[in-house]
Design an enzyme around this catalytic site. Structure first.
Site, PDB file in Angstrom:
ATOM      1  N   LEU A   1     -13.839  25.353  -4.106  1.00  0.00           N
ATOM      2  CA  LEU A   1     -13.371  26.088  -2.922  1.00  0.00           C
ATOM      3  C   LEU A   1     -12.041  26.767  -3.181  1.00  0.00           C
ATOM      4  CD1 LEU A   1     -14.098  23.452  -0.112  1.00  0.00           C
ATOM      5  CD2 LEU A   1     -15.335  25.579  -0.489  1.00  0.00           C
TER       6      LEU A   1
ATOM      7  N   SER B   1      -1.566  24.662  -7.446  1.00  0.00           N
ATOM      8  CA  SER B   1      -0.753  24.110  -8.515  1.00  0.00           C
ATOM      9  C   SER B   1      -1.007  22.617  -8.697  1.00  0.00           C
ATOM     10  CB  SER B   1       0.717  24.348  -8.192  1.00  0.00           C
ATOM     11  OG  SER B   1       0.978  23.842  -6.912  1.00  0.00           O
TER      12      SER B   1
ATOM     13  N   GLY C   1      -3.998  21.087  -8.244  1.00  0.00           N
ATOM     14  CA  GLY C   1      -5.342  20.768  -8.705  1.00  0.00           C
ATOM     15  C   GLY C   1      -6.367  21.639  -8.002  1.00  0.00           C
ATOM     16  N   SER C   2      -7.562  21.093  -7.768  1.00  0.00           N
ATOM     17  CA  SER C   2      -8.650  21.921  -7.230  1.00  0.00           C
ATOM     18  C   SER C   2      -9.310  21.268  -6.023  1.00  0.00           C
ATOM     19  CB  SER C   2      -9.725  22.117  -8.288  1.00  0.00           C
ATOM     20  OG  SER C   2      -9.133  22.414  -9.520  1.00  0.00           O
ATOM     21  N   VAL C   3      -9.943  22.086  -5.200  1.00  0.00           N
ATOM     22  CA  VAL C   3     -10.689  21.569  -4.053  1.00  0.00           C
ATOM     23  C   VAL C   3     -12.156  21.947  -4.196  1.00  0.00           C
ATOM     24  CG1 VAL C   3     -10.886  21.524  -1.546  1.00  0.00           C
ATOM     25  CG2 VAL C   3      -8.666  21.920  -2.602  1.00  0.00           C
TER      26      VAL C   3
ATOM     27  N   LYS D   1     -10.325  17.048  -2.654  1.00  0.00           N
ATOM     28  CA  LYS D   1      -9.169  17.636  -3.305  1.00  0.00           C
ATOM     29  C   LYS D   1      -8.800  16.757  -4.496  1.00  0.00           C
ATOM     30  CE  LYS D   1      -4.535  19.180  -2.076  1.00  0.00           C
ATOM     31  NZ  LYS D   1      -3.654  19.487  -0.947  1.00  0.00           N
TER      32      LYS D   1
ATOM     33  N   ASP E   1       5.635  24.364   3.451  1.00  0.00           N
ATOM     34  CA  ASP E   1       4.862  25.370   2.732  1.00  0.00           C
ATOM     35  C   ASP E   1       3.856  26.054   3.649  1.00  0.00           C
ATOM     36  OD1 ASP E   1       4.169  26.950   0.633  1.00  0.00           O
ATOM     37  OD2 ASP E   1       3.020  25.425  -0.444  1.00  0.00           O
TER      38      ASP E   1
END
Ligand SMILES: *[C@@H]1O[C@H](CO)[C@@H](O)[C@H](O)[C@H]1NC(C)=O
Ligand SMILES: *[C@@H]1O[C@H](CO)[C@@H](O)[C@H](O)[C@H]1NC(C)=O
Ligand SMILES: *[C@@H]1O[C@H](CO)[C@@H](O)[C@H](O)[C@H]1NC(C)=O
Ligand SMILES: *[C@@H]1O[C@H](CO)[C@@H](O)[C@H](O)[C@H]1NC(C)=O
Ligand SMILES: *[C@@H]1O[C@H](CO)[C@@H](O)[C@H](O)[C@H]1NC(C)=O
Ligand SMILES: *[C@@H]1O[C@H](CO)[C@@H](O)[C@H](O)[C@H]1NC(C)=O
Ligand SMILES: *[C@@H]1O[C@H](CO)[C@@H](O)[C@H](O)[C@H]1NC(C)=O
Ligand SMILES: *[C@@H]1O[C@H](CO)[C@@H](O)[C@H](O)[C@H]1NC(C)=O
Ligand SMILES: *[C@@H]1O[C@H](CO)[C@@H](O)[C@H](O)[C@H]1NC(C)=O
Ligand SMILES: *[C@@H]1O[C@H](CO)[C@@H](O)[C@H](O)[C@H]1NC(C)=O
Ligand SMILES: *[C@@H]1O[C@H](CO)[C@@H](O)[C@H](O)[C@H]1NC(C)=O
Ligand SMILES: *[C@@H]1O[C@H](CO)[C@@H](O)[C@H](O)[C@H]1NC(C)=O
Length: 801
Positions: free
Chosen positions: A519, A523, A525-527, A541, A637
């Site tokens: 998805l 910075s 990692g990945s989802v 995540k 953020d």
């Protein structure tokens, strides 16, 4: 004395020679003499504030508690809160004709309110709370039509609430609680469309509750606690209160049933109706009010089963339906109520066994199930799962078995006079005096001593062969709440109430973390999108553990999400951190993706109302993070990528990887973590200062971005020009250049309405982005402002149609 004479002399001289100047002087002197009259009427000034500071030789505008207008130098605010002053208010105060704020809260002023105060036509904020004022609430208050806040609580006002208060068409907060006001509640009160909170509790009001004749879109709290209100709640009472959050009506004489219109209040968090004379059942629709945190309906004449639907109220912290005629059983699914602190079903006719799931709700502090028809055994290991338990009442039921594992010190004497080793069967962890044949407490440190918790058990055991009637109260002497503490390494470990997944389950759910399921990347990692065997779609995540920052990110995100729950925050389903080499968070899947995608894709379009709703959602989430917890959380953020939309287009704030928890003393901290350029507040960018005000700044940028559809990082913003300066520039000339052309593609009146709304939003955005952090709006104000803009927009839309 000498000074007064000098001033007077000057006044006379100027009066003849310089008429304009003398007018000004006259009025300043009027203010001065009004304040000196107040000083004269104060008979006790324990901190000597007025005595030493309010000196005629210094300009009034420098006096303590006095503020003046910057141009005309007339007194605009008088704030004498909490100085211990004793005295009366002189009529001269009515000459402070520029006054917009008058606060004398937390003093001991007495007597009535002088009628001359009705001359203060500019008054917006009036706070006389917590004094000893007496007499009637004057009806001339109704002529102060600029009033926003009227606080007269905790005094000795008697008589009725004047009908004229209904003319205060800008009133937002009405606090009259804690007086001796009688008579009925005037029906005009609910005709004030700007009303946000009304507190009439702890008075002697009688009569019935007036109905609400019009939509009150801002009204969040109605507090009528402890009066003598009678009659039925009007059937259509809640048809016009879509934003009601707190209903506090306990300790009255209300009768009849809960009206069905109540279930239209989807935002309701507090339902308090205990100690009334209400009847009928608790409707199953209660399960639809998903924001409910507190249900207090005990001490009424309700009957019927406790609706099973309450198990769906996962935010519920307290449920009290005691002392009524409820029947039925305790549903097993009660274990879903992972936030429950307080469960009181005592004095009803509830039957069946106590589902062991009750004892798996680790947040529980008090359970009262006494005096019911409960039967069966208690689970043998219940003590293990109730780390916060303070009181447990089970007496007067038909429960069998022995008391399960308990631990702590058995007190001597009283009902423990007959305590013997027999009584403590199965309670190996109990300790006490040698006489009781249980281990000595001093030599056997309590398991929980690490958490500085001391347990004492009160156990009374009239034993009848197999049937045991148990009355048991556990008092934790030292409360081990750790809400004010910054998280330590230890606090991070237990991710207590979440369902856990193994690496393999997550691998399976995501087709082996297949790229087709990706998805997004960040910075950290990945989802991935995943599907559980039961069909639930989840977002996984996965943190990149090569990076130390990602490791920390995981811990921070877990900690923030574990302690926060709000409809506009992305919900965590579980964490997976069992394996040192694999850390993942399982999150609620947001089918509509990010706001960024919606804003910048050419296929999708968000209209002005959708955009405004998203802004309100995000603002509510921030308000909750900043002010809804003992430890404020700063997101740090905020940007369109981090705002996700569910299937109903409700926005959820996500990505807490660099969020900061502020402890109570520190309202700001310094940090080296990098937020996203363009959204960063100047003080964060330059000095690394993190405070809730930094989020406010980023939120302002976000508002501008959503309206202009221009990223703050757009290449057109180079050098001196920024999104903010561009908006400031264009707002004063031709607005059409900044507002997203997609929004303005309509014609005629529709166009104007959208333009007005966009302009108001940009103005809020700019107020969020002022340079000095302390001058920025507060999240609560922002939510209110945005909601008002929405009300105006909806009204305008109505007109266009
Ligand atoms: C009075 O109090 C104000 C505000 O605290 C202070 O600025 C001022 O110097 C004081 N004046 C005197 C005469 O004490
Ligand atoms: C009034 O004074 C009190 C005490 O000094 C302060 O806490 C409060 O913020 C002030 N309120 C306003 C509106 O200035
Ligand atoms: C102010 O008010 C008092 C009492 O209401 C009044 O006697 C006085 O004349 C007024 N005017 C001035 C300039 O003080
Ligand atoms: C009034 O006093 C109470 C108790 O000391 C305090 O909690 C409250 O904040 C005070 N109110 C104001 C407006 O200062
Ligand atoms: C009322 O004010 C007094 C100071 O005059 C303060 O001690 C007390 O705590 C206040 N009470 C409340 C409930 O605010
Ligand atoms: C309610 O308010 C409207 C205007 O806001 C006014 O026209 C109407 O007379 C009011 N009704 C009552 C009962 O006060
Ligand atoms: C309610 O009315 C009863 C009887 O009229 C009276 O005794 C009681 O004090 C009243 N309670 C309140 C809170 O006004
Ligand atoms: C309440 O929720 C149920 C499903 O749980 C739904 O069928 C029903 O329509 C809802 N009722 C209202 C009034 O929203
Ligand atoms: C429960 O019902 C019984 C029988 O109808 C009635 O006597 C009793 O007063 C009711 N109790 C409560 C608390 O309503
Ligand atoms: C709880 O909510 C879920 C999903 O909305 C629904 O399927 C279920 O029937 C509800 N459970 C009860 C007991 O109402
Ligand atoms: C309660 O929780 C424990 C530990 O998480 C678990 O082993 C047990 O099966 C749970 N019991 C019930 C009845 O859910
Ligand atoms: C202890 O036992 C004696 C004799 O059985 C009884 O009279 C007394 O009431 C008991 N005391 C308590 C506190 O239960």
């Amino acid at each position: 004395m000498g000074n007064t004479f000098l001033n007077l002399a000057l006044l006379i001289i100027f009066h003849f020679s310089m008429p304009t100047f003398s007018m000004k002087l006259t009025t300043i002197l009027t203010d001065q003499s009004a304040l000196l009259a107040l000083k004269d009427h104060v008979i006790h000034d324990p901190e000597n504030v007025l005595t030493t500071n309010w000196s005629a030789s210094a300009p009034v505008c420098n006096w303590f508690g006095v503020s003046c207008g910057s141009k005309h130098r007339r007194v605009t605010a008088l704030n004498l809160t909490g100085l211990g002053l004793v005295g009366t208010l002189p009529p001269h105060l009515g000459n402070l004709s520029f006054l917009s704020l008058l606060y004398v809260r937390n003093n001991s002023f007495y007597g009535g309110l002088p009628v001359q105060l009705s001359n203060l036509r500019r008054l917006k904020y009036l706070n006389f709370g917590n004094n000893s004022f007496s007499g009637e609430i004057p009806s001339w208050l109704g002529s102060l039509t600029e009033l926003r806040r009227l606080f007269l609580g905790q005094n000795n006002f008697k008589g009725v609430i004047p009908f004229s208060l209904g003319y205060l068409s800008k009133l937002e907060f009405l606090y009259l609680f804690g007086n001796q006001i009688s008579g009925s509640i005037p029906s005009t009160i609910f005709n004030i469309s700007s009303l946000q909170e009304i507190y009439l509790s702890y008075n002697m009001l009688s009569g019935s509750i007036p109905s609400v004749p019009r939509d009150l879109l801002l009204l969040e709290v109605i507090d009528f606690t402890s009066n003598n209100l009678t009659g039925h709640i009007p059937k259509d009472m809640f048809d016009h209160l879509p934003n009601l959050k707190g209903l506090y009506w306990s300790l009255n004489l209300l009768s009849g049933r809960i009206p069905a219109s109540l279930f239209k209040c989807k935002e309701l968090q507090m339902l308090s109706l205990s100690y009334n004379q209400m009847e009928g059942s608790l409707p199953i629709e209660i399960g639809n009010l998903s924001m409910l945190q507190y249900i207090y309906i005990g001490r009424n004449h309700f009957e019927g089963e406790i609706p099973k639907q309450i198990v769906n109220l996962t935010l519920l912290m307290a449920f009290d339906c005691s002392h009524s005629n409820f029947t039925g059983i305790i549903p097993q699914e009660i274990g879903n109520l992972k936030n429950l602190n307080w469960l009181n079903l005592a004095f009803n006719n509830i039957a069946g066994s106590i589902p062991p799931q009750v004892f798996n709700i680790s947040t529980l502090r008090t359970i009262s199930l006494d005096t019911n028809q409960l039967s069966g055994h208690l689970p043998s290991n219940m003590g293990l799962f109730l780390p916060n338990m303070e009181q447990l009442y089970l007496d007067f039921n038909h429960l069998a078995g022995s008391i399960p594992m308990l631990e702590g010190e058995i007190p001597e004497g009283g009902s423990f006079g007959n305590y013997s080793i027999e009584s403590s069967k199965g309670n190996e962890a109990l300790c006490g005096a040698a006489r009781l044949h249980v281990p000595n407490c001093k030599t056997r440190p309590l398991r929980n001593s690490k958490a500085k918790t001391k347990l004492i058990l009160y156990v009374a055991l009239p034993i009848a062969s197999t049937i045991l009637v148990v009355a048991l109260i556990i008092i934790i002497l030292q409360n081990k709440r750790r809400k004010d503490k910054l998280p330590t390494q230890e606090d991070m470990i237990p991710l207590g109430t979440w369902r856990r997944f193994s690496y393999h389950e997550l691998r399976q759910a995501t087709d082996g973390f297949n790229d087709s399921r990706l998805l997004g990347n960040g910075s950290y990692g990945s989802v991935f999108q995943g599907t559980l065997p039961d069909g639930t779609i989840i977002a996984v995540k996965v943190f990149k553990l090569e990076l130390e920052t990602a490791f920390k990110s995981f811990d921070v995100e877990c900690d923030v999400l574990r302690n926060t729950r709000h409809r506009n925050l992305v919900k965590v389903i579980s964490s997976c951190s069992n394996d040192i080499n694999f850390k993942a968070l399982v999150l609620e899947f947001m089918p509509n993706g990010s706001l960024d995608k919606w804003l910048y894709s050419n296929k999708q379009y968000l209209d002005i109302l959708q955009r405004l709703n998203i802004m309100i959602d995000v603002a509510s989430a921030l308000e909750y993070l900043h002010h809804g917890n003992a430890t404020p959380v700063v997101h740090c953020d905020l940007k369109t990528n981090n705002i996700l939309l569910d299937e109903d287009m409700v926005a959820h704030l996500s990505d807490f990887g660099i969020a900061k928890l502020l402890c109570e003393e520190a309202s700001m901290i310094q940090t080296m973590t990098m937020a996203t350029f363009g959204y960063m507040a100047p003080e964060y960018g330059m000095e690394g200062i993190v405070s809730t005000k930094g989020d406010v700044y980023s939120f302002g940028i976000l508002l501008m971005e959503i309206i202009t559809r221009k990223k703050p990082t757009d290449e057109m913003f180079a050098g001196e020009r920024s999104l903010k300066s561009w908006v400031i520039e264009s707002i004063s000339s031709s607005l059409n250049q900044v507002v997203d052309p997609k929004l303005l593609s309509t014609i005629g009146r529709e166009y104007l309405k959208v333009k007005n709304c966009a302009l108001s939003i940009l103005q809020v955005g700019l107020e969020c982005c002022v340079e000095l952090p302390n001058e920025r709006l507060h999240m609560k104000e922002i939510v209110t402002k945005l909601k008002k803009i929405k009300v105006t927009l909806l009204r305008d839309m109505e007109r266009v149609r």
